[in-house]
Design an enzyme around this catalytic site. Structure first.
Site, PDB file in Angstrom:
ATOM      1  N   HIS B  39      10.816  -0.230  -3.633  1.00  0.00           N
ATOM      2  CA  HIS B  39      10.798   1.229  -3.821  1.00  0.00           C
ATOM      3  C   HIS B  39      11.956   1.906  -3.101  1.00  0.00           C
ATOM      4  O   HIS B  39      12.630   2.771  -3.647  1.00  0.00           O
ATOM      5  CB  HIS B  39       9.459   1.807  -3.345  1.00  0.00           C
ATOM      6  CG  HIS B  39       8.349   1.592  -4.326  1.00  0.00           C
ATOM      7  ND1 HIS B  39       7.662   0.401  -4.409  1.00  0.00           N
ATOM      8  CD2 HIS B  39       7.817   2.388  -5.286  1.00  0.00           C
ATOM      9  CE1 HIS B  39       6.759   0.491  -5.372  1.00  0.00           C
ATOM     10  NE2 HIS B  39       6.820   1.680  -5.918  1.00  0.00           N
ATOM     11  N   LYS B 107      -4.005  -0.619  -4.357  1.00  0.00           N
ATOM     12  CA  LYS B 107      -5.316  -0.282  -3.797  1.00  0.00           C
ATOM     13  C   LYS B 107      -5.230   0.991  -2.967  1.00  0.00           C
ATOM     14  O   LYS B 107      -4.172   1.319  -2.432  1.00  0.00           O
ATOM     15  CB  LYS B 107      -5.866  -1.431  -2.949  1.00  0.00           C
ATOM     16  CG  LYS B 107      -5.127  -1.655  -1.647  1.00  0.00           C
ATOM     17  CD  LYS B 107      -5.875  -2.613  -0.747  1.00  0.00           C
ATOM     18  CE  LYS B 107      -5.029  -3.139   0.392  1.00  0.00           C
ATOM     19  NZ  LYS B 107      -5.112  -2.342   1.619  1.00  0.00           N
TER      20      LYS B 107
END
Lengths: 281, 198
Positions: B39, B107
């Site tokens: 990222h 998650k």
């Protein structure tokens, strides 16, 4: 110390690939408690199936094999320096053999050492014991739950948390409310209270080594442990944060004396995959 | 019992739009992994589509740093559960917009910035079970490629996985709904009651 090294490699394998029986029982208990057909029940069923598959195939049950944390009780006369070397060698070998995910990253170069060793990695605490046996306890502490830990310096005005056990209760609830489902609930929480922040952080994490079935020796602390499990489960965050009745399986608290001017509380958050084990040599 | 939806990857715009929070899904097809370093790299360096060996258009990006074993036959995935998605909240909206992702999986859910980006491009967030790494690895049938392995290492590299019947729940949809946000709001009210007036 070749044989001891092999023993530590096996300890790594066992801890990485199997959930301790008391934790597995607690997960089963949580499943029985959730509504049939709910997302919480489905999540806990997947967790139990995963535990079985990992154990049967000796694979890591979580891909984050964590920061290895060792608590070593050393009989008089054994060299801690040599023990440390043996643990480092065993760590390199276990990374290859188990295998473990290489997790030790250099702060400056961003390079992963590739073998789970580095400056202060693994974490090793030694303590001399009066007994004749060398006792090596290992926890593989996942980072998802480690990141959810908090330290408080009481009083905390926003929480109306004063310097008493009621203030501690509010801090623990605040930690779980902030963590939500991000750190893999149902949680096991370690809490340390005392005079300095380094000391309470260590004390809190060490509580995660306790069996879930035990409770604190002091009545007031044991009562707070029970109260907190009940309060946290009222929050309704549930397994993996999808809602449900079990957000915490256990809370373990330990206290040290404090300075009149200081009241530190540290909370170490443990995920459901609380991997720990012992080697007696 | 909730009906389970079978979803093919890469996700079509129609499939993504049809998914709603609470839907249980079994995903099959190809997805890519990416976590903290991927990222940061995508947002800081803006590599063009030609610089990345995999097509990210319509792809699902899985927040995962797997345990991988290299064998003579290739790479074997031993453990591959999700990592905490919130760590990449500061990057994800830009990544979704720039590369045309149609799904994120991880998650713990993500924040408002990502939720807005999902709504804007018509994408969804799937949650899968944290810690269930051996179980989920069994749903990965092939390692089809890897990018940045040398530079980022096996944990942080971008892996291309072929998956089959990979179980996940839609917890943030393309219509602005988030289960994580709902549960946080409800638990905050409980927290206020339990912690006394604050």
């Amino acid at each position: 110390m070749l044989k001891l090294r092999d023993g530590i490699v096996e300890l790594y394998r066992k801890v990485a690939s199997s959930l301790p029986p008391d934790v597995e029982e607690a997960v089963k208990g949580a499943l029985a408690h959730e509504a049939e057909g709910s997302g919480a029940a489905a999540t806990l069923s997947v967790i139990l199936e995963n535990v079985k598959r990992a154990r049967d195939t000796f694979r890591p049950l979580c891909q984050d094999t964590g920061v290895p944390v060792f608590y070593v009780k050393v009989p008089f006369g054994l060299s801690q320096k040599e023990l440390k070397n043996t643990i480092m060698e065993a760590t390199r070998e276990a990374t290859q053999k188990v295998p473990l995910r290489p997790n030790a990253v250099d702060i400056i170069t961003e390079k992963n050492s590739g073998d789970n060793t580095g400056e202060g990695f693994p974490v090793i605490y030694f303590e001399e014991t009066s007994g004749g046996a060398l006792i090596i306890d290992l926890m593989l502490k996942g980072a998802g739950c480690e990141n959810a830990g908090q330290t408080y310096k009481l009083p905390v005005e926003e929480l109306a948390a004063q310097r008493d056990l009621e203030g501690v209760r509010k801090c623990v609830l605040d930690t779980v409310q902030k963590a939500q489902g991000r750190a893999c609930p149902p949680y096991i929480l370690g809490v340390g209270i005392g005079a300095t922040k380094d000391q309470v952080a260590r004390l809190a994490k060490e509580q995660l080594m306790r069996k879930l079935t035990d409770s604190a020796a002091t009545g007031e602390i044991a009562a707070l442990e029970r109260q907190l499990v009940s309060d946290i489960n009222e929050l309704g965050i549930g397994p993996m944060g999808l809602g449900g009745r079990t957000t915490a399986m256990s809370v373990k608290i330990a206290v040290n004396h404090r300075h009149p001017a200081s009241y530190f509380v540290d909370i170490s958050v443990g995920c459901w995959a609380m991997r720990r084990g012992r080697l007696i040599w | 019992m909730v009906e389970v939806k079978r979803v093919g990857l890469p996700l079509s715009a129609e499939d993504a739009a049809g998914l709603r929070v609470g839907d249980m899904a079994l995903l099959s097809g190809r997805l890519v992994t990416g976590r903290d370093r991927v990222h940061k790299y995508l947002v800081e360096k803006h590599p063009g589509k030609g610089d990345i060996p995999f097509d990210l258009e319509g792809a699902v990006l899985y927040h995962c740093g797997p345990v991988i074993k290299k064998t003579d036959a290739g790479y074997q995935v031993l453990a591959a559960g999700p990592t905490t998605s919130m760590r990449v909240e500061m990057y994800e909206a830009d990544v979704i917009r720039q590369y045309g992702l149609r799904g994120i999986m991880g998650k713990g859910g993500m924040g408002d910035k990502t939720l807005r980006a999902l709504q804007e491009v018509g994408a969804v967030y799937f949650q899968t079970t944290g810690g269930a790494a051996a179980y989920l690895a069994d749903m990965i049938t092939e390692v089809a490629g890897v990018w940045k392995l040398e530079e980022f290492g096996p944990t942080e590299a971008m892996w291309l996985f072929e998956i089959r019947d990979f179980p996940a729940v839609v917890t943030m949809d393309s219509h602005g709904n988030s289960i994580h946000k709902e549960i946080e709001a409800v638990s905050f009210e409980k927290f206020r009651t339990l912690a006394g007036k604050i």
